[in-house]
Design an enzyme around this catalytic site. Structure first.
Site, mmCIF file in Angstrom:
data_model
loop_
_atom_site.group_PDB
_atom_site.id
_atom_site.type_symbol
_atom_site.label_atom_id
_atom_site.label_comp_id
_atom_site.label_asym_id
_atom_site.label_seq_id
_atom_site.Cartn_x
_atom_site.Cartn_y
_atom_site.Cartn_z
ATOM 1 N N ASN A 42 0.833 -1.194 0.000
ATOM 2 C CA ASN A 42 0.000 0.000 0.000
ATOM 3 C C ASN A 42 0.876 1.256 0.000
ATOM 4 O O ASN A 42 1.898 1.325 0.688
ATOM 5 C CB ASN A 42 -1.021 0.018 1.148
ATOM 6 C CG ASN A 42 -0.449 -0.168 2.532
ATOM 7 O OD1 ASN A 42 0.584 -0.789 2.718
ATOM 8 N ND2 ASN A 42 -1.135 0.366 3.526
ATOM 9 N N GLU A 44 0.337 5.207 0.464
ATOM 10 C CA GLU A 44 -0.643 6.212 0.900
ATOM 11 C C GLU A 44 -0.292 7.607 0.399
ATOM 12 O O GLU A 44 0.771 7.839 -0.176
ATOM 13 C CB GLU A 44 -0.746 6.180 2.427
ATOM 14 C CG GLU A 44 -1.221 4.823 2.915
ATOM 15 C CD GLU A 44 -1.493 4.754 4.403
ATOM 16 O OE1 GLU A 44 -1.024 5.631 5.162
ATOM 17 O OE2 GLU A 44 -2.182 3.793 4.805
ATOM 18 N N CYS A 53 -3.947 0.594 -2.687
ATOM 19 C CA CYS A 53 -3.817 -0.602 -1.858
ATOM 20 C C CYS A 53 -2.757 -1.558 -2.419
ATOM 21 O O CYS A 53 -2.446 -1.528 -3.616
ATOM 22 C CB CYS A 53 -5.135 -1.367 -1.799
ATOM 23 S SG CYS A 53 -6.423 -0.560 -0.860
ATOM 24 N N GLU A 55 -2.923 -4.750 -3.058
ATOM 25 C CA GLU A 55 -3.412 -5.664 -4.093
ATOM 26 C C GLU A 55 -3.435 -4.982 -5.458
ATOM 27 O O GLU A 55 -3.023 -5.546 -6.470
ATOM 28 C CB GLU A 55 -4.838 -6.145 -3.766
ATOM 29 C CG GLU A 55 -4.969 -6.896 -2.454
ATOM 30 C CD GLU A 55 -5.292 -6.000 -1.264
ATOM 31 O OE1 GLU A 55 -4.746 -4.880 -1.172
ATOM 32 O OE2 GLU A 55 -6.091 -6.429 -0.427
ATOM 33 N N CYS A 88 -10.074 -4.790 0.430
ATOM 34 C CA CYS A 88 -11.133 -3.776 0.399
ATOM 35 C C CYS A 88 -12.010 -4.001 -0.836
ATOM 36 O O CYS A 88 -11.641 -4.724 -1.765
ATOM 37 C CB CYS A 88 -10.549 -2.369 0.424
ATOM 38 S SG CYS A 88 -10.068 -1.734 -1.191
HETATM 39 N N1 THU Z 1 -5.278 -1.463 2.430
HETATM 40 C C1 THU Z 1 -4.705 -2.289 1.499
HETATM 41 O O1 THU Z 1 -3.576 -2.048 1.052
HETATM 42 N N2 THU Z 1 -5.426 -3.353 1.084
HETATM 43 C C2 THU Z 1 -6.679 -3.656 1.522
HETATM 44 O O2 THU Z 1 -7.381 -4.418 0.894
HETATM 45 C C3 THU Z 1 -7.146 -3.036 2.771
HETATM 46 C C4 THU Z 1 -6.628 -1.653 2.952
HETATM 47 C C5 THU Z 1 -4.522 -0.299 2.890
HETATM 48 C C6 THU Z 1 -5.030 1.014 2.372
HETATM 49 C C7 THU Z 1 -4.526 1.974 3.425
HETATM 50 O O3 THU Z 1 -3.204 2.326 3.099
HETATM 51 C C8 THU Z 1 -4.499 1.151 4.704
HETATM 52 O O4 THU Z 1 -4.573 -0.208 4.293
HETATM 53 C C9 THU Z 1 -5.644 1.451 5.649
HETATM 54 O O5 THU Z 1 -6.870 1.364 5.015
#
Ligand code: THU
Length: 132
Positions: A42, A44, A53, A55, A88
C-alpha cells in the site's frame, strides 16, 4: 508454489509499505501462471483518496509488465491483523476485472494462519460487463 510460499513472498515486502497515515501496512504477492511473482504494497497519500492498496499495486504492476486476463494463478495478502485481513471492496472489483471467479485469494493474520477463499466468495454477483 504453494499458499505458504506465496504468503512468505507477500510478507517479504511488508516493511516496504508507505503507510505513514494509517500505520496499517499491507502487502500482496500475485502469482502468474508462468511462475512469476509480482509484489505490491500500500502506498498512501496525504490526500488519503490517492492511496493505492497493496493488491492493486501488484495487479497494476502485472498489467504494466504485459500480463493479461487469464495469466493469473493466485494472490496472497499479508498484514499484521488479529483477524484475517480482507481485501477492500475496490480491490475486489479490480480483481474481478482480471481474475477468474474461482481464483484463490489467500488471507492471513498475525498468527500466520492462512485462509483460502475463491474470488467469487469475496465478491459474489460481480459487475464484470456492460452488456447486460
Ligand atoms: N489497504 C490495502 O492495502 N489493502 C486492503 O485491501 C485493505 C486496505 C490499505 C489502504 C490503506 O493504506 C491502509 O490499508 C488502511 O486502510
Amino acid at each position: 508454489m504453494n499458499k505458504e510460499q506465496l504468503m512468505t513472498e507477500a510478507r517479504s515486502v511488508l516493511t516496504n509499505t508507505y503507510s505513514p497515515y494509517s500505520q496499517f501496512p499491507v502487502a500482496a504477492a500475485l502469482l502468474l501462471k508462468d511462475g512469476t511473482v509480482i509484489k505490491g504494497v500500500n502506498v498512501e497519500n496525504v490526500s488519503f483518496g490517492a492511496t493505492n492498496c497493496a493488491e492493486r499495486t501488484a495487479i497494476f504492476t502485472a498489467i504494466t509488465n504485459g500480463y493479461k486476463k487469464g495469466d493469473f494463478e493466485a494472490i496472497a495478502v499479508a498484514g499484521d491483523t488479529d483477524d484475517f485481513l480482507p481485501p477492500c471492496s475496490i480491490c475486489r472489483q479490480v480483481m474481478a476485472e482480471f481474475f477468474e471467479p474461482s481464483m484463490p485469494v489467500y488471507l492471513t493474520n498475525k498468527a500466520g494462519d492462512i485462509k483460502e477463499l475463491a474470488l467469487k466468495q469475496l465478491l459474489p454477483f460481480a459487475f464484470t460487463e456492460l452488456d447486460m
